[in-house]
Motif scaffolding. Structure first.
Motif, mmCIF file in Angstrom:
data_model
loop_
_atom_site.group_PDB
_atom_site.id
_atom_site.type_symbol
_atom_site.label_atom_id
_atom_site.label_comp_id
_atom_site.label_asym_id
_atom_site.label_seq_id
_atom_site.Cartn_x
_atom_site.Cartn_y
_atom_site.Cartn_z
ATOM 1 N N ALA A 42 2.756 -14.088 -86.510
ATOM 2 C CA ALA A 42 2.757 -12.912 -87.372
ATOM 3 C C ALA A 42 1.400 -12.717 -88.030
ATOM 4 N N MET A 43 0.765 -13.814 -88.435
ATOM 5 C CA MET A 43 -0.563 -13.720 -89.046
ATOM 6 C C MET A 43 -1.594 -13.218 -88.043
ATOM 7 N N PHE A 44 -1.522 -13.716 -86.812
ATOM 8 C CA PHE A 44 -2.471 -13.271 -85.791
ATOM 9 C C PHE A 44 -2.249 -11.803 -85.447
ATOM 10 N N LEU A 45 -0.991 -11.363 -85.447
ATOM 11 C CA LEU A 45 -0.692 -9.955 -85.163
ATOM 12 C C LEU A 45 -1.285 -9.031 -86.219
ATOM 13 N N VAL A 46 -1.443 -9.549 -87.450
ATOM 14 C CA VAL A 46 -2.098 -8.758 -88.498
ATOM 15 C C VAL A 46 -3.512 -8.385 -88.067
ATOM 16 N N LEU A 47 -4.233 -9.350 -87.501
ATOM 17 C CA LEU A 47 -5.594 -9.096 -87.028
ATOM 18 C C LEU A 47 -5.590 -8.123 -85.851
ATOM 19 N N VAL A 48 -4.640 -8.312 -84.945
ATOM 20 C CA VAL A 48 -4.553 -7.426 -83.772
ATOM 21 C C VAL A 48 -4.307 -5.984 -84.204
ATOM 22 N N VAL A 49 -3.347 -5.779 -85.100
ATOM 23 C CA VAL A 49 -3.035 -4.426 -85.570
ATOM 24 C C VAL A 49 -4.206 -3.832 -86.336
ATOM 25 N N GLU A 50 -4.851 -4.663 -87.168
ATOM 26 C CA GLU A 50 -5.993 -4.179 -87.954
ATOM 27 C C GLU A 50 -7.123 -3.725 -87.036
ATOM 28 N N GLN A 51 -7.361 -4.452 -85.965
ATOM 29 C CA GLN A 51 -8.414 -4.086 -85.033
ATOM 30 C C GLN A 51 -8.058 -2.838 -84.226
ATOM 31 N N LEU A 52 -6.784 -2.676 -83.919
ATOM 32 C CA LEU A 52 -6.360 -1.477 -83.205
ATOM 33 C C LEU A 52 -6.585 -0.221 -84.048
ATOM 34 N N PHE A 53 -6.320 -0.333 -85.346
ATOM 35 C CA PHE A 53 -6.467 0.821 -86.231
ATOM 36 C C PHE A 53 -7.918 1.078 -86.618
ATOM 37 N N THR A 54 -8.762 0.063 -86.559
ATOM 38 C CA THR A 54 -10.167 0.246 -86.930
ATOM 39 C C THR A 54 -11.084 0.381 -85.727
ATOM 40 N N GLY A 55 -10.508 0.434 -84.523
ATOM 41 C CA GLY A 55 -11.326 0.619 -83.335
ATOM 42 C C GLY A 55 -12.036 -0.632 -82.888
ATOM 43 N N CYS A 56 -11.413 -1.784 -83.069
ATOM 44 C CA CYS A 56 -11.963 -3.078 -82.625
ATOM 45 C C CYS A 56 -13.375 -3.296 -83.158
ATOM 46 N N THR A 57 -13.480 -3.383 -84.480
ATOM 47 C CA THR A 57 -14.787 -3.583 -85.120
ATOM 48 C C THR A 57 -15.404 -4.926 -84.755
ATOM 49 N N LEU A 58 -14.578 -5.906 -84.386
ATOM 50 C CA LEU A 58 -15.112 -7.217 -84.022
ATOM 51 C C LEU A 58 -15.905 -7.163 -82.719
ATOM 52 N N CYS A 59 -15.621 -6.130 -81.913
ATOM 53 C CA CYS A 59 -16.297 -6.021 -80.614
ATOM 54 C C CYS A 59 -17.622 -5.265 -80.712
ATOM 55 N N ARG A 60 -17.867 -4.640 -81.852
ATOM 56 C CA ARG A 60 -19.063 -3.818 -81.977
ATOM 57 C C ARG A 60 -20.276 -4.665 -82.348
ATOM 58 N N LYS A 61 -21.401 -4.265 -81.836
ATOM 59 C CA LYS A 61 -22.650 -4.881 -82.228
ATOM 60 C C LYS A 61 -23.218 -4.147 -83.421
ATOM 61 N N GLN A 62 -24.107 -4.799 -84.156
ATOM 62 C CA GLN A 62 -24.691 -4.194 -85.343
ATOM 63 C C GLN A 62 -25.556 -3.003 -84.945
ATOM 64 N N THR A 63 -25.281 -1.857 -85.561
ATOM 65 C CA THR A 63 -26.043 -0.652 -85.280
ATOM 66 C C THR A 63 -27.096 -0.450 -86.348
ATOM 67 N N ALA A 64 -27.900 0.592 -86.172
ATOM 68 C CA ALA A 64 -28.958 0.858 -87.142
ATOM 69 C C ALA A 64 -28.393 1.162 -88.519
ATOM 70 N N GLN A 65 -27.189 1.806 -88.527
ATOM 71 C CA GLN A 65 -26.582 2.136 -89.817
ATOM 72 C C GLN A 65 -26.053 0.896 -90.529
ATOM 73 N N MET A 66 -25.912 -0.223 -89.804
ATOM 74 C CA MET A 66 -25.349 -1.433 -90.397
ATOM 75 C C MET A 66 -26.422 -2.415 -90.828
ATOM 76 N N VAL A 67 -27.707 -2.062 -90.645
ATOM 77 C CA VAL A 67 -28.791 -2.944 -91.028
ATOM 78 C C VAL A 67 -28.885 -3.010 -92.545
ATOM 79 N N PRO A 68 -29.062 -4.199 -93.165
ATOM 80 C CA PRO A 68 -29.143 -4.309 -94.621
ATOM 81 C C PRO A 68 -30.251 -3.439 -95.186
ATOM 82 N N LEU A 69 -30.001 -2.841 -96.358
ATOM 83 C CA LEU A 69 -30.999 -1.999 -97.015
ATOM 84 C C LEU A 69 -32.124 -2.840 -97.597
#
Length: 384
Positions: A42-69
């Motif tokens: 059930a705990m792991f499914l929380v991560l799966v559902v969260e990633q489905l709703f956020t568009g799999c953010t764990l799979c994304r690489k850091q973009t220019a908009q995500m670079v620290p200010l």
């Protein structure tokens, strides 16, 4: 309130359902390690559902908009940050505590009533407070110590009422739980709360050094817990001798019993959905509600569980293993519960005692520890 109550009820009910095993015999589904596997799933499914709703953010690489200010030289004085892989790896430590604590509690709930099990979970507050002083260097005020002392009295009273009540029922009907079994069940639940307190401490340290979202902490704890179950725990359960077909717990027999019982499958699926929902809502509720409301929710959950057990016994089936009877010692259990809630209220600053010093008021915030959020009222003493 709903998901927390359903979690306890379905956990207890699944261990009271009969099904046909792989040998064709009907027996109780007493598979506590499978219950542990359910919780981690059930705990792991929380991560799966969260990633489905956020568009799999764990799979994304850091973009220019995500670079620290801030440039790197301004960040040089900050504590050296860990890589994402290191952060995820660190989550394995609280995951181990969570696995062990859940296993203890799943085994313990098979031998004691669900209401007693729920009340004994209040001991986590005592263990968390003591461990936080040792490992987090938290300071406890006089009101914290008074609250803890009252909690210990309440927990002791509840435990005593359960022992006396079990002996009384056994003497009257000859079918009650013997003293050794009752003590064994309560001891395991208390051991589980001690390990759960260690998890809270580990998460509290982890969340300060690792900037992962709380939902991802929960999900990765489930992931690491499942990995430990499959790679270490289940092989050991198979090799070690026991009463489940010669094993401590037989996963093949578990699968057969599940396939032979629709009510059992329904109970397990309900638990998975409820537990996953509880993990998410528990974090949100702690920020949205006041301390008074959180305390009322936690107390109400215990009362609903107790009332449900009484309803099953008196209105559905007096021989049900899940039902609870009202005996001459139930009044002592009720008094113990009131004492326990009073101690929690004093410890959590819901009830303030005159003449004692309290730390300055701070803005309400999310618990740093996802495990602490499950208790609604934080089990850790507040930092000054």
């Amino acid at each position: 309130l709903l998901t927390g109550t359903v979690n306890t009820l379905t956990m207890k009910i699944q261990f009271t359902i009969n099904s046909v095993d792989k040998n064709g015999d009907e027996k109780l589904f007493q598979k506590p390690w499978f219950g542990t596997l359910n919780m981690l799933s059930a705990m792991f499914l929380v991560l799966v559902v969260e990633q489905l709703f956020t568009g799999c953010t764990l799979c994304r690489k850091q973009t220019a908009q995500m670079v620290p200010l801030l440039p790197d030289d301004l960040l040089a004085n900050k504590k050296e940050s860990k890589t994402w892989s290191q952060k995820v790896l660190l989550v394995a430590f609280p995951a181990f505590f969570d696995l062990l604590a859940t296993a203890f509690c799943c085994i313990g709930i098979m031998y004691i009533p669900a209401s007693v099990w729920q009340m004994l979970r209040g001991s986590a507050l005592v263990f968390c407070a003591l461990l936080s002083v040792c490992f987090l260097k938290r300071k406890m005020y006089a009101f914290n110590l008074i609250g803890l002392a009252i909690c210990v009295v309440g927990i002791t009273t509840v435990g005593l009422a359960n022992i006396l009540g079990s002996n009384s029922e056994g003497a009257d009907s000859g079918t009650g739980t013997d003293l050794a079994t009752t003590l064994y069940g309560m001891g395991l639940v208390l051991a589980g709360q001690l390990v759960q307190a260690a998890q809270v401490i580990a998460e509290e340290w982890l969340m300060k050094d690792v900037d992962l979202p709380a939902v991802q902490i929960i999900g990765f704890e489930g992931f690491w817990g499942l990995l430990m179950m499959m790679a270490i725990v289940y092989p050991l359960l198979w090799v070690l001798p026991g009463d489940d077909g010669g094993h401590v717990e037989d996963p093949i027999d578990t699968a057969v019993m599940l396939s032979n019982s629709l009510p059992l499958i329904t109970c397990v699926v309900t638990y998975l959905i409820s537990c996953g929902t509880f993990n998410i809502t528990g974090i949100q509720v702690t920020a949205a509600l006041s301390a008074v409301h959180r305390m009322m929710l936690d107390a109400s959950r215990t009362m609903v569980i107790w009332a449900f057990g009484l309803y099953v016994h008196y209105c559905f089936d007096p021989n049900s293993k899940f039902g609870e009877s009202w005996n001459s010692y139930s009044y002592i259990q009720l008094v113990g519960f009131v004492i326990l809630v009073t101690g929690q209220a004093i410890y959590g600053e819901v009830l303030k005692l005159p003449g004692l010093r309290y730390p300055p008021a701070t803005l309400a915030a999310l618990h740093a520890s996802p495990a602490a959020a499950a208790y609604l009222a934080s089990p850790l003493p507040r930092e000054a």
